[in-house]
Design an enzyme around this catalytic site. Structure first.
Site, PDB file in Angstrom:
ATOM      1  N   HIS A  58      -3.697  -5.168   0.578  1.00 26.05           N
ATOM      2  CA  HIS A  58      -3.175  -5.627   1.877  1.00 26.05           C
ATOM      3  C   HIS A  58      -3.188  -7.163   1.946  1.00 26.05           C
ATOM      4  O   HIS A  58      -4.218  -7.758   2.261  1.00 26.05           O
ATOM      5  CB  HIS A  58      -4.021  -5.047   3.018  1.00 26.05           C
ATOM      6  CG  HIS A  58      -3.795  -3.586   3.228  1.00 26.05           C
ATOM      7  ND1 HIS A  58      -2.799  -3.102   4.045  1.00 26.05           N
ATOM      8  CD2 HIS A  58      -4.418  -2.505   2.705  1.00 26.05           C
ATOM      9  CE1 HIS A  58      -2.827  -1.777   4.026  1.00 26.05           C
ATOM     10  NE2 HIS A  58      -3.795  -1.389   3.217  1.00 26.05           N
TER      11      HIS A  58
ATOM     12  N   CYS B 129       0.837  -1.203   0.000  1.00 26.76           N
ATOM     13  CA  CYS B 129       0.000   0.000   0.000  1.00 26.76           C
ATOM     14  C   CYS B 129       0.879   1.262   0.000  1.00 26.76           C
ATOM     15  O   CYS B 129       1.576   1.523  -0.966  1.00 26.76           O
ATOM     16  CB  CYS B 129      -0.984  -0.036   1.162  1.00 26.76           C
ATOM     17  SG  CYS B 129      -2.360   1.125   0.938  1.00 26.76           S
TER      18      CYS B 129
ATOM     19  N   GLY C 203      -3.374 -15.075  34.888  1.00 28.43           N
ATOM     20  CA  GLY C 203      -3.634 -14.679  33.504  1.00 28.43           C
ATOM     21  C   GLY C 203      -2.645 -15.352  32.566  1.00 28.43           C
ATOM     22  O   GLY C 203      -1.684 -15.998  33.006  1.00 28.43           O
TER      23      GLY C 203
ATOM     24  N   SER D 242       1.460 -13.997  32.706  1.00 27.28           N
ATOM     25  CA  SER D 242       2.241 -14.359  33.898  1.00 27.28           C
ATOM     26  C   SER D 242       2.318 -15.878  34.058  1.00 27.28           C
ATOM     27  O   SER D 242       3.313 -16.403  34.555  1.00 27.28           O
ATOM     28  CB  SER D 242       1.660 -13.709  35.158  1.00 27.28           C
ATOM     29  OG  SER D 242       0.413 -14.254  35.506  1.00 27.28           O
ATOM     30  N   SER D 243       1.281 -16.590  33.606  1.00 29.87           N
ATOM     31  CA  SER D 243       1.293 -18.059  33.706  1.00 29.87           C
ATOM     32  C   SER D 243       2.365 -18.665  32.805  1.00 29.87           C
ATOM     33  O   SER D 243       3.084 -19.588  33.202  1.00 29.87           O
ATOM     34  CB  SER D 243      -0.081 -18.633  33.329  1.00 29.87           C
ATOM     35  OG  SER D 243      -1.067 -18.178  34.228  1.00 29.87           O
TER      36      SER D 243
ATOM     37  N   GLU E  91      -1.943  -8.959   4.205  1.00 31.34           N
ATOM     38  CA  GLU E  91      -1.966  -9.421   5.598  1.00 31.34           C
ATOM     39  C   GLU E  91      -3.368  -9.619   6.150  1.00 31.34           C
ATOM     40  O   GLU E  91      -3.545 -10.297   7.168  1.00 31.34           O
ATOM     41  CB  GLU E  91      -1.176  -8.448   6.486  1.00 31.34           C
ATOM     42  CG  GLU E  91      -1.821  -7.087   6.713  1.00 31.34           C
ATOM     43  CD  GLU E  91      -1.545  -6.064   5.608  1.00 31.34           C
ATOM     44  OE1 GLU E  91      -1.748  -4.868   5.858  1.00 31.34           O
ATOM     45  OE2 GLU E  91      -1.133  -6.466   4.496  1.00 31.34           O
TER      46      GLU E  91
END
Length: 525
Positions: free
Chosen positions: A181, A85, A237, A240-241, A183
């Site tokens: 585009h 683009c 969450g 962090s897990s 993507e």
């Protein structure tokens, strides 16, 4: 072990809303890539040593004064370049072609391009064939300006009825430009084009895969941490897990996880986190039951932003206290991910993204004298989930709907009290359980219940009741920037409402939120 960063693509960002999507698509192919500002220096590009460069889209006009340009070195680096683009327009203009300003004849949305010649980028790709036998491709356009003359050495690869240069190529140099585009999923064969570019044209190997990322992360963590100890705030969450599991693999019992139960979690969530990470995976967890401390701190406060700040402040105080008990911890681990690291900010023009030195997600005290460990800072959220699966975390936990950092603190409207949280937890659990039963949970992007601080008259048996109201909220979205309310079946909503009113003593009325975003936000507070 193959180095997962050896083969890589550099993406230069000109401000398009789709730029991060390009990076995610390249990663999905199995190739590492990084997203940098368009005004990066030659020295930085040389140091990064990419196998190929992608010039992304952007909202500016190449025809305007002082519009963003790719560094000249991009075209002299001896590697393939793909302009998408705006990226195609600036490539064309910088290499001697011409771009004209669109006047009421831009292309926005679905379009069909007709291939005019063969190209490595479009090898063996077609969606249909024209009456003249030329391959046709369904693509997604979003442009006003267009290329009116291509540079010397380039050929026209594709066109549309209104865009004579929908794609161009200089095969000898490996330079390609597409006005559409690739993507976005609306471009049906877009991922195959990006595969051709990254794997065939740039010669990258697909080394970027979950097992290799884990192997690389563990090796780097061992090197960074050595024999030191690490402390991590474990919320349960996704981020962090996954950090906890990576560190546990790398350093074992030298990791201490601090799990703070603030009384604002979902039903049985604290027990589930402790059972999974403590009992099942054998991590060293310090459990802090701080429900009363959080609720006392929020007493009398009804304003959403003030509640958020109180919750953040109390968490920091508790984490600071617990970290001081871990006297030998030299490192603080955080779940910073790649989108956290990319921050919209002011380069010379204010049109670029810059990279932060680091992103202190938890807002932890500046005087914590610890090094920072951020094993996920190169990863997008979908990649974090994939490596979580590889590390043995359950699918249902990794692909749960988003839950706000302040938890029920912003789903109980107004003042937060234990009674309100308990009612909300029970009602929300019923809603989520019924979504799973009806096979609707994964068909909506986010669903939850909100506690409204109003009472409503109801009738139970022969008696009159005057109890609280909750609202159900379910939305469908791709990026959470905009969202539609989910059109859940009436009989399903009726079933959920009946269960909540009959099973949760203290709730007399259930409503359904039919607001889109915009104008409403997804969360109520």
């Amino acid at each position: 072990m193959s180095n997962i960063h050896d083969h890589k693509i550099l993406i230069l960002d000109f401000g398009s809303q789709y730029t991060q999507l390009i990076a995610r698509r390249i990663r999905e192919i199995g190739v590492y890539c990084e997203l940098w500002a368009w005004d990066v220096s030659e020295a930085q590009i040389r140091e990064f040593a990419p196998n190929g460069i992608i010039l992304a889209g952007g909202p500016e006009s190449v025809t305007a004064d002082n519009s963003p340009r790719a560094p000249e070195y991009v075209f002299n680096a001896g590697v393939p370049v793909l302009g998408i683009c705006y990226g195609m327009q600036t490539m064309s203009e910088q290499l001697g072609g011409k771009v004209i300003q669109g006047v009421g004849e831009g292309e926005f949305g679905y379009a069909q391009i007709e291939l005019q010649t063969t190209s490595a980028l479009f090898k063996s790709i077609e969606d249909a064939v024209s009456a003249e036998g030329k391959p046709l491709l369904d693509v997604w356009m979003s442009h006003g300006d267009k290329v009116s003359a291509i540079p010397d050495g380039f050929v026209t690869v594709a066109k549309t009825a209104t865009c004579p240069f929908a794609a161009m190529a200089n095969e000898e140099k490996g330079f390609y430009g597409v006005q559409f585009h690739p993507e976005v999923t609306h471009t049906r064969q877009g991922q195959r084009m990006l595969e051709h570019f990254a794997l065939d044209i740039c010669g990258c190997k697909a080394n970027w895969k979950p097992s290799s990322i884990i192997e690389d992360a563990i090796e780097r963590l061992k090197k960074q941490i050595g024999d030191d100890e690490v402390i991590l705030g474990l919320s349960g969450g996704v981020d962090s897990s996954v950090v906890a599991m990576l560190l546990h693999r790398a350093i074992g019992d030298k990791l201490t996880c601090v799990f703070v139960d603030n009384g604002l979690l979902r039903l049985n969530e604290a027990e589930q986190v402790l059972e999974m990470f403590g009992d099942h995976f054998g991590l060293n967890i310090v459990h802090v039951d701080a429900e009363n401390r959080f609720l006392d701190a929020m007493a009398g406060e009804a304003e959403p932003e003030a509640k958020r700040k109180i919750i953040g402040r109390v968490f920091v105080e508790i984490f600071d206290e617990e970290s001081k008990k871990c006297a030998n911890a030299k490192w603080l681990a955080q779940g910073t991910i790649y989108p956290d690291v990319i921050e919209s900010a002011g380069s010379a023009t204010g049109k670029a993204h810059v990279i932060k030195s680091h992103h202190n997600v938890g807002g932890l005290p500046a005087d914590m004298k610890m090094g920072l460990v951020e094993p996920l800072r190169e990863l997008f959220k979908d990649e974090v989930r994939k490596i979580g699966l590889e590390l043995g975390l359950p699918y249902n936990m990794l692909y749960r709907h988003p839950f706000p950092g302040p938890g029920l603190g912003v789903r109980v409207l107004g003042e937060v009290k234990k009674e309100y949280c308990d009612l909300l937890r029970s009602a929300d659990a019923i809603f989520i359980e019924e979504l799973h039963k009806a096979d609707l949970y994964n068909k909506v992007s986010q669903a939850f219940t909100v506690f409204l601080p109003v009472r409503s008259v109801g009738v139970m048996g022969d008696g009159r009741k005057y109890d609280w109201v909750v609202s159900l909220r379910a939305v469908e979205t791709i990026d959470f920037m905009t969202a539609h309310w989910a059109h859940l079946p009436y009989d399903f909503l009726g079933r959920v409402s009946n269960r909540i009113i009959n099973e949760v003593d203290g709730i007399s009325r259930v409503v359904y939120d039919i607001s889109g975003k915009p104008p409403a936000t997804i969360e109520w507070e």
